[in-house]
Design an enzyme around this catalytic site. Sequence first.
Site, PDB file in Angstrom:
ATOM      1  N   CYS A  33       0.811  -1.222   0.000  1.00  0.00           N
ATOM      2  CA  CYS A  33       0.000   0.000   0.000  1.00  0.00           C
ATOM      3  C   CYS A  33       0.844   1.271   0.000  1.00  0.00           C
ATOM      4  O   CYS A  33       0.336   2.349  -0.272  1.00  0.00           O
ATOM      5  CB  CYS A  33      -0.956  -0.004   1.186  1.00  0.00           C
TER       6      CYS A  33
ATOM      7  N   HIS B 240      -3.323   7.266   2.187  1.00  0.00           N
ATOM      8  CA  HIS B 240      -3.753   5.962   1.671  1.00  0.00           C
ATOM      9  C   HIS B 240      -5.133   5.657   2.254  1.00  0.00           C
ATOM     10  O   HIS B 240      -5.398   5.929   3.430  1.00  0.00           O
ATOM     11  CB  HIS B 240      -2.738   4.897   2.097  1.00  0.00           C
TER      12      HIS B 240
ATOM     13  N   ASN C 295     -10.276  -0.091  -0.476  1.00  0.00           N
ATOM     14  CA  ASN C 295      -8.814  -0.056  -0.498  1.00  0.00           C
ATOM     15  C   ASN C 295      -8.324  -0.653  -1.818  1.00  0.00           C
ATOM     16  O   ASN C 295      -8.416  -1.859  -2.024  1.00  0.00           O
ATOM     17  CB  ASN C 295      -8.285  -0.854   0.697  1.00  0.00           C
TER      18      ASN C 295
HETATM   19  O1  UT7 Z   1      -3.937  -1.095   3.389  1.00  0.00           O
HETATM   20  C1  UT7 Z   1      -3.015  -1.832   4.113  1.00  0.00           C
HETATM   21  C2  UT7 Z   1      -3.124  -1.615   5.548  1.00  0.00           C
HETATM   22  N1  UT7 Z   1      -4.363  -2.142   6.050  1.00  0.00           N
HETATM   23  C3  UT7 Z   1      -5.027  -1.471   6.963  1.00  0.00           C
HETATM   24  O2  UT7 Z   1      -4.642  -0.388   7.331  1.00  0.00           O
HETATM   25  C4  UT7 Z   1      -6.228  -2.135   7.585  1.00  0.00           C
HETATM   26  C5  UT7 Z   1      -6.121  -2.086   9.087  1.00  0.00           C
HETATM   27  N2  UT7 Z   1      -7.172  -2.764   9.796  1.00  0.00           N
HETATM   28  C6  UT7 Z   1      -8.473  -2.358   9.792  1.00  0.00           C
HETATM   29  O3  UT7 Z   1      -8.836  -1.461   9.055  1.00  0.00           O
HETATM   30  C7  UT7 Z   1      -9.429  -3.002  10.758  1.00  0.00           C
HETATM   31  O4  UT7 Z   1      -8.702  -3.768  11.682  1.00  0.00           O
HETATM   32  C8  UT7 Z   1     -10.508  -3.906  10.068  1.00  0.00           C
HETATM   33  C9  UT7 Z   1     -11.485  -3.038   9.290  1.00  0.00           C
HETATM   34  C10 UT7 Z   1      -9.846  -4.902   9.153  1.00  0.00           C
HETATM   35  C11 UT7 Z   1     -11.295  -4.654  11.138  1.00  0.00           C
HETATM   36  O5  UT7 Z   1     -11.901  -3.738  12.034  1.00  0.00           O
HETATM   37  P1  UT7 Z   1     -11.738  -3.927  13.606  1.00  0.00           P
HETATM   38  O6  UT7 Z   1     -12.496  -2.862  14.236  1.00  0.00           O
HETATM   39  O7  UT7 Z   1     -10.245  -3.969  13.868  1.00  0.00           O
HETATM   40  O8  UT7 Z   1     -12.431  -5.310  13.846  1.00  0.00           O
HETATM   41  P2  UT7 Z   1     -11.814  -6.660  14.449  1.00  0.00           P
HETATM   42  O9  UT7 Z   1     -10.877  -7.277  13.472  1.00  0.00           O
HETATM   43  O10 UT7 Z   1     -11.302  -6.377  15.811  1.00  0.00           O
HETATM   44  O11 UT7 Z   1     -13.124  -7.519  14.573  1.00  0.00           O
HETATM   45  C12 UT7 Z   1     -14.144  -7.157  15.462  1.00  0.00           C
HETATM   46  C13 UT7 Z   1     -15.297  -8.133  15.312  1.00  0.00           C
HETATM   47  C14 UT7 Z   1     -14.856  -9.602  15.333  1.00  0.00           C
HETATM   48  O12 UT7 Z   1     -15.837 -10.315  16.019  1.00  0.00           O
HETATM   49  P3  UT7 Z   1     -15.587 -10.823  17.507  1.00  0.00           P
HETATM   50  O13 UT7 Z   1     -14.366 -11.681  17.437  1.00  0.00           O
HETATM   51  O14 UT7 Z   1     -15.376  -9.579  18.314  1.00  0.00           O
HETATM   52  O15 UT7 Z   1     -16.853 -11.538  17.831  1.00  0.00           O
HETATM   53  C15 UT7 Z   1     -14.862  -9.983  13.878  1.00  0.00           C
HETATM   54  O16 UT7 Z   1     -15.116 -11.346  13.693  1.00  0.00           O
HETATM   55  O17 UT7 Z   1     -15.919  -7.920  14.035  1.00  0.00           O
HETATM   56  C16 UT7 Z   1     -16.025  -9.178  13.369  1.00  0.00           C
HETATM   57  N3  UT7 Z   1     -15.962  -8.930  11.923  1.00  0.00           N
HETATM   58  C17 UT7 Z   1     -17.054  -8.661  11.205  1.00  0.00           C
HETATM   59  N4  UT7 Z   1     -18.346  -8.549  11.526  1.00  0.00           N
HETATM   60  C18 UT7 Z   1     -19.208  -8.254  10.540  1.00  0.00           C
HETATM   61  C19 UT7 Z   1     -14.862  -8.903  11.127  1.00  0.00           C
HETATM   62  N5  UT7 Z   1     -15.246  -8.630   9.882  1.00  0.00           N
HETATM   63  C20 UT7 Z   1     -16.583  -8.475   9.896  1.00  0.00           C
HETATM   64  C21 UT7 Z   1     -17.537  -8.171   8.916  1.00  0.00           C
HETATM   65  N6  UT7 Z   1     -18.828  -8.061   9.270  1.00  0.00           N
HETATM   66  N7  UT7 Z   1     -17.179  -7.955   7.614  1.00  0.00           N
END
Ligand code: UT7
Length: 330
Positions: A116, A254, A284
Amino acid sequence: MQKIFAAITGIAAYTPPDVLTNADLEKMVDTTDEWIVSRTGIRERHILKEPGMGSSDLAVPAVKKLLEKTGTNPDDIDMVICATVTPDMAFPATANIISDKVGIRNAFSFDMAAACSGFVYMLAVASKFIETGSAKKILCIGADKMSTITDYTDRNTCTLFGDGAGVVLLEPNSEYGIQDHILRTDGSGRKYLYLKAGGSFKPASHETVDAREHYLFQDGQPVYKMAVSKMADISVEMMEKHNLPADKLWLVPHQANLRIIEAVGRRMGLDPSRVMVNIQKYGNTTSATIPLVLTDYESQLRKGDQLVLTAFGGGFTWGALYLTWAYDPA
Ligand code: UT7
């Protein structure tokens, strides 16, 4: 001797016509529009659906548009770089394929792999060729067909990515252009965001296909935390180094997550109106996010405007690049 700057003298972008909305994704995996919008800011993304098409096919319409818009003869291009994590093939470089498809015959071309951060790294590298006088016209292309490495059964990643391409023309300028860059890499972060198989370390096999290891893997939380702190730290470092005024500066981040973008803007003390955002439309697109968002804001930019571009991505890679805009809207 007068200093020569590498200035962006034109920009163009392309996204394919097919749109994948959050409502579409609700039918594919266990997710909701509310979750996607509140956690990422994304509402839709464009997907290149036509078979037999690769990242070069996203780049070609953008490059053609740019050449036409700037009245540039393909014969006059000296150098072509393509930042991508989804090259048409492992080799030859996608930049070579793009050059061939648009009739660029007098240049040398190569790809840049910095995930990225590819667009920021590429501008920094290309600027050296302009500054030393060894190139006069360089195309810097960010092109990624992320849909090929996105697992549409994995809700953790499939809502995040889209396909697109953007390109800028770099030319020498006595006053405006790329002023400075700070780039960093930390290879120990590679375990949080990567493609497990298909490289020399773990070549493609029936097992890797069965294990879905040709789709990207991301451990979102650690990437999120590092993205906020590293992009903010390096952008503030750039502001302090050049005494850049928060009220006049544009931030060109980004586009991986709206919450990351907003946090970086806040750390820099910028008003949200000075932070370029279009993640809601495209998701993204990896190497293409920065030229896509710059294209959307091109009509608001004026000669002399100060911009800080910043990115964070797989590797880990990150960086900030400070430039002054070189032209008024047509
Ligand atoms: O471009 C390269 C660099 N990449 C980035 O900068 C991305 C960085 N990361 C992020 O943007 C975020 O971490 C994400 C958008 C990928 C995820 O958001 P988050 O707030 O960090 O969520 P999480 O991974 O902590 O997940 C929270 C909950 C989980 O459920 P439990 O374990 O708390 O029950 C996930 O299973 O959200 C759940 N979850 C979803 N729920 C509904 C994960 N994906 C989804 C989804 N829909 N699509």
